[in-house]
Scaffold this motif. Structure first.
Motif, PDB file in Angstrom:
ATOM      1  N   ASP A 167      42.411  88.351 100.597  1.00  0.00           N
ATOM      2  CA  ASP A 167      43.510  89.278 100.819  1.00  0.00           C
ATOM      3  C   ASP A 167      44.332  88.753 101.989  1.00  0.00           C
ATOM      4  O   ASP A 167      43.775  88.195 102.945  1.00  0.00           O
ATOM      5  N   GLU A 168      45.634  88.904 101.906  1.00  0.00           N
ATOM      6  CA  GLU A 168      46.491  88.454 102.998  1.00  0.00           C
ATOM      7  C   GLU A 168      47.761  89.272 103.065  1.00  0.00           C
ATOM      8  O   GLU A 168      48.118  89.994 102.120  1.00  0.00           O
ATOM      9  N   GLU A 181      45.442  78.997 103.036  1.00  0.00           N
ATOM     10  CA  GLU A 181      44.320  79.655 102.361  1.00  0.00           C
ATOM     11  C   GLU A 181      43.105  78.749 102.184  1.00  0.00           C
ATOM     12  O   GLU A 181      41.961  79.173 102.410  1.00  0.00           O
ATOM     13  N   ALA A 205      50.649  83.073 105.413  1.00  0.00           N
ATOM     14  CA  ALA A 205      50.144  84.391 105.788  1.00  0.00           C
ATOM     15  C   ALA A 205      50.322  84.647 107.280  1.00  0.00           C
ATOM     16  O   ALA A 205      50.092  83.760 108.106  1.00  0.00           O
ATOM     17  N   GLY A 265      45.113  86.924 107.136  1.00  0.00           N
ATOM     18  CA  GLY A 265      44.426  87.055 105.858  1.00  0.00           C
ATOM     19  C   GLY A 265      42.934  86.870 106.020  1.00  0.00           C
ATOM     20  O   GLY A 265      42.448  86.446 107.084  1.00  0.00           O
ATOM     21  N   THR A 271      42.737  93.534 106.102  1.00  0.00           N
ATOM     22  CA  THR A 271      42.521  92.503 105.079  1.00  0.00           C
ATOM     23  C   THR A 271      41.028  92.238 104.891  1.00  0.00           C
ATOM     24  O   THR A 271      40.573  92.007 103.765  1.00  0.00           O
TER      25      THR A 271
END
Length: 289
Positions: free
Chosen positions: A184-185, A124, A194, A197, A274
């Motif tokens: 969002d993932e 992320e 993920a 994402g 996503t």
């Protein structure tokens, strides 16, 4: 298995760490949170003659606001980012992305600098840094340079860091009025990396139209990926824009890969979802002001 033998170094200043790095070059590895390096060494998938532990260097744990940016030392823990009120207010996307990372035990030890330098394309923090146009401060015994996130990531687990260089600080633009942020993932289980994402930043002007935006996807290639065509299509759009048409452009920008976790077709289709969900949440927040 146990790690191969190595010499352990525990510097207490950045200069001392850089001296050790300069002395040993490619034969040294830097230990930040250890959530990736230690398992690799334990399995002997990674071997090194020298380990340089950064955990005793106080200046790498500092958080400071200056000139419209929030700078975080590379050893700031993910848990700190998750719970720090200053980070949540100044760089909300970074704060909101953190709970998606592993489990709390991982976040207790993991660091922002370690995550960025590890450069996992499904992580992320690299995508957040890219979406927010973060700047990364890199030091060596020969001096210092600053690199934008767009030029830092070069491939899977590969960055522009040269032997003898150390990532010491990461700075992000401080949130301005009219901006909204979301991430969002999709992963098989919470805490897994993920499969795909998206991280998004959207800014609305006084007329309620999009004045700027940043969209970065992760889990879709060898590095996190900005979406310039999708961003351009969103500019000057109203806050209630039909995102279904906008995110159709995601399909044209993505060239994801197949692996054991998901097919390229899945990543392209779900990746568009996503992006739509992240943009919808970011637009809603920016519209509220």
């Amino acid at each position: 298995m146990k790690p191969a033998p190595f010499q352990y170094h525990a510097p207490t200043t950045v200069d001392e760490a850089l001296d050790v790095l300069a002395a040993h070059g490619d034969d040294a590895r830097v230990l930040a949170g250890g959530q990736s390096l230690m398992p690799l060494m334990a399995l002997r998938l990674s071997q090194t003659e020298h380990v340089i532990d950064l955990n005793r260097i106080p200046e790498l744990t500092e958080i400071a606001a200056e000139n419209g940016r929030l700078a975080l030392g590379s050893m700031v823990r993910q848990r700190t980012i998750e719970h720090d009120a200053t980070v949540a207010e100044a760089v909300p996307l970074l704060s909101r992305a953190t709970p998606w990372i592993g489990h709390f035990q991982i976040r207790n030890q993991g660091t922002i600098g370690g995550s960025l330098a590890h450069a996992d394309p499904a992580a992320e923090y690299p995508a957040v840094a890219l979406a927010l146009d973060a700047e990364l401060e890199i030091r060596s015994a020969g001096g210092m340079r600053t690199v934008g996130a767009a030029h830092f990531f070069e491939g899977v687990f590969t960055t522009c860091l040269e032997p003898g260089e150390l990532l010491t600080s990461i700075s992000f633009p401080i949130r301005e009025p009219g901006e909204g942020f979301a991430i969002d993932e999709v992963a098989r289980r919470h805490g897994d990396f993920a499969m795909v994402g998206a991280a998004a930043r959207v800014a609305l002007d006084d007329h309620g139209t999009v004045s700027s935006c940043g969209i970065a996807m992760f889990g879709v290639g060898s590095t996190p990926q900005r979406m310039p065509a999708t961003e351009q299509a969103l500019l000057d759009a109203d806050a209630d824009v039909d995102l279904r048409e906008i995110v159709e452009m995601v399909h044209g920008e993505l060239s994801p890969f197949d692996d054991l976790h998901a097919s390229a077709t899945y990543r392209k289709r779900v990746g568009a979802v996503t992006v739509r969900r992240a943009l919808a949440a970011a637009l809603e927040e920016s519209h509220r002001g």
